[in-house]
Design a protein around this motif. Structure first.
Motif, PDB file in Angstrom:
ATOM      1  N   VAL A   6       0.768  -1.179  -0.406  1.00  0.00           N
ATOM      2  CA  VAL A   6       0.572  -0.389  -0.042  1.00  0.00           C
ATOM      3  C   VAL A   6       0.870   1.100   0.039  1.00  0.00           C
ATOM      4  N   ILE A 223      -8.093  -3.179   6.405  1.00  0.00           N
ATOM      5  CA  ILE A 223      -7.414  -3.895   6.657  1.00  0.00           C
ATOM      6  C   ILE A 223      -7.636  -4.731   7.976  1.00  0.00           C
ATOM      7  N   LEU A 231      -7.863  -6.123   2.568  1.00  0.00           N
ATOM      8  CA  LEU A 231      -7.931  -4.911   2.200  1.00  0.00           C
ATOM      9  C   LEU A 231      -8.999  -4.167   1.519  1.00  0.00           C
ATOM     10  N   ILE A 246       2.774  -2.009   4.823  1.00  0.00           N
ATOM     11  CA  ILE A 246       1.438  -0.856   4.722  1.00  0.00           C
ATOM     12  C   ILE A 246       2.844   0.440   4.387  1.00  0.00           C
ATOM     13  N   ALA A 248       2.512   4.122   2.819  1.00  0.00           N
ATOM     14  CA  ALA A 248       1.813   4.853   2.837  1.00  0.00           C
ATOM     15  C   ALA A 248       2.169   6.210   3.416  1.00  0.00           C
ATOM     16  N   SER A 252      -0.330   7.277   6.418  1.00  0.00           N
ATOM     17  CA  SER A 252      -0.578   5.592   6.994  1.00  0.00           C
ATOM     18  C   SER A 252      -1.480   5.406   8.489  1.00  0.00           C
ATOM     19  N   LEU A 255      -4.547   3.430   9.258  1.00  0.00           N
ATOM     20  CA  LEU A 255      -4.071   1.799   8.474  1.00  0.00           C
ATOM     21  C   LEU A 255      -3.760   1.158  10.151  1.00  0.00           C
ATOM     22  N   ALA A 256      -2.603   2.096  10.618  1.00  0.00           N
ATOM     23  CA  ALA A 256      -2.344   1.451  11.877  1.00  0.00           C
ATOM     24  C   ALA A 256      -2.888   0.968  12.611  1.00  0.00           C
ATOM     25  N   VAL A 368       0.505  -8.519   8.663  1.00  0.00           N
ATOM     26  CA  VAL A 368       0.652  -7.093   8.330  1.00  0.00           C
ATOM     27  C   VAL A 368       2.095  -6.251   8.615  1.00  0.00           C
ATOM     28  N   TYR A 370       4.169  -3.141   8.708  1.00  0.00           N
ATOM     29  CA  TYR A 370       4.288  -1.352   8.590  1.00  0.00           C
ATOM     30  C   TYR A 370       5.769  -0.927   8.094  1.00  0.00           C
TER      31      TYR A 370
END
Length: 410
Positions: A6, A223, A231, A246, A248, A252, A255-256, A368, A370
């Motif tokens: 992402v 997610i 996603l 991730i 982004a 980000s 999403l985190a 997932v 980061y």
């Protein structure tokens, strides 16, 4: 495995290549497209010699002075201050001596991987022509600050970083366009710069597609927590994969948070002015210590940029700040083109209080990973980060200890 990345900035594109190296099927997702954010407008330095976090006892002492100048190296938009306050508290905590030293160790470990990783990726992807190894200069107008830089050079030498302290006469031979008021410089012979951030990011993106990666323009808003991450985006959009990354940048944080990690990510709004076609004024990048800006001789033209503004992702740019950067540069460099002939830009650096990115597995779903928050060093650290992410995806031990980069360190 099928892995979704992402973010199609320089970090996401570098990660795509590292995953392709290991035979994964790679899906790159971005709500705008490749190189939309700071990957297109950064200063273009491979600044792997920088090992001192911004949150330092010295910088903490200077913050009040900086804030008195609305166009200075650091500014906070008044309406944004309440939202930024938790980040500022973390910044103060990160500047404590013990925390500062831990950040140095983490930053230096990642920076030591950076240039070798980039040179290897550039060669394998056929992009070596984009990297120029002319060294870099940090120049000084203040004699006391120049003398103090010797201490920084000794810290850098501990990590194998070459630094040469040069006086004004030698500096004028290095870069004749610099004005005589400069009292000296720290020269880093191993520093590199790139042809152009946008060109390099797009070339890396296209090379990933040529190797089999697939790009889809999509906004990821959530997610799932399942064994195979799902996603999720607006209007029922969904993609199910084996692993997700991730990367982004400044986008980000939500999403985190959805994955159980309250990461204090904010955005440093950086400004620059570029002069297309203006080349040859300097032969290498130059940073102006104490003035908050850098100047880079990109192949696409001269770029002057820097400073830090906190104002979030929605406020309009304040290009009076860009004009201020240019005026400072004009007082220190001969031969600059008129400001009005330049192209203005503002971008969002994804910034964490301790100057270290987040690299690690999500709390609620270990499938997932980061890779965001690189601040001023996204271009520099992208390929090194990519190798670390590939190791996490493969359940291998990474090349360095990732404790300093954990999303749970806060």
């Amino acid at each position: 495995m099928k892995v979704a990345v992402v973010g199609a900035g320089i970090v996401g594109c570098a990660i795509a290549h590292a995953l392709l190296d290991e035979g994964h099927e790679v899906l790159i997702l971005d709500k705008e497209g490749p190189a939309f954010g700071p990957s297109r407008g950064n200063a273009g330095w491979m600044a792997h010699t920088d090992i001192l976090p911004i949150a330092s006892p010295k910088n903490l002492r200077q913050v009040p002075k900086f804030l008195l100048d609305p166009l200075g190296p650091l500014s906070i938009r008044p309406a944004y201050f309440p939202k930024l306050l938790p980040w500022l508290v973390r910044f103060v905590l990160a500047a404590r001596p013990d925390a500062y030293e831990r950040s140095i160790q983490g930053l230096a470990a990642l920076q030591q991987l950076a240039l070798p990783a980039w040179l290897a990726r550039a060669e394998s992807a056929g992009l070596s022509r984009h990297i120029h190894r002319q060294g870099g200069l940090y120049v000084f107008t203040d004699k006391a600050a120049f003398d103090e830089a010797g201490h920084v050079a000794r810290r850098q030498a501990e990590f194998g970083i070459k630094v040469e302290m040069i006086g004004p006469e030698e500096l004028s031979q290095f870069e004749p366009a610099l004005k005589p008021r400069l009292v000296g410089a720290a020269f880093h012979p191993d520093t590199a710069h790139i042809s152009d951030p946008l060109q390099l990011t797009l070339a890396l993106f296209e090379a990933a597609l040529a190797r089999g990666a697939v790009f889809e323009k999509a906004q990821v808003s959530n997610i799932s927590l399942g064994e195979r991450p799902s996603l999720i985006g607006p209007d029922g959009w969904q993609r199910v994969v084996d692993r997700a990354v991730i990367a982004a940048g400044a986008w980000s944080k939500p999403l985190a948070a959805a994955l159980g990690d309250a990461v204090p990510l904010d955005t440093e709004r950086g400004y620059n002015v570029s002069f297309p076609g203006v080349t040859g004024l300097t032969s290498r990048p130059v940073g102006f210590e104490g003035h908050g800006f850098v100047m880079t001789p990109l192949e696409s033209g001269l770029r002057i940029g820097g400073a830090v503004e906190f104002g979030g992702l929605k406020a309009a740019p304040n290009h009076a700040r860009t004009r201020s950067l240019y005026d400072k540069a004009a007082s220190l460099v001969d031969g600059l083109p008129p400001f009005e002939s330049g192209t203005l830009w503002m971008g969002f650096r994804p910034s964490l209080p301790d100057s270290l990115p987040v690299i690690g597995e999500a709390s609620r779903n270990r499938h997932v990973v980061y890779a965001f928050g690189h601040g001023h060093y996204g271009m520099t650290q992208s390929t090194a980060t990519a190798g670390l992410v590939a190791a996490l995806i493969a359940s291998r031990k990474p090349a360095i200890d990732l404790a300093a980069f954990s999303p749970r360190r806060f």
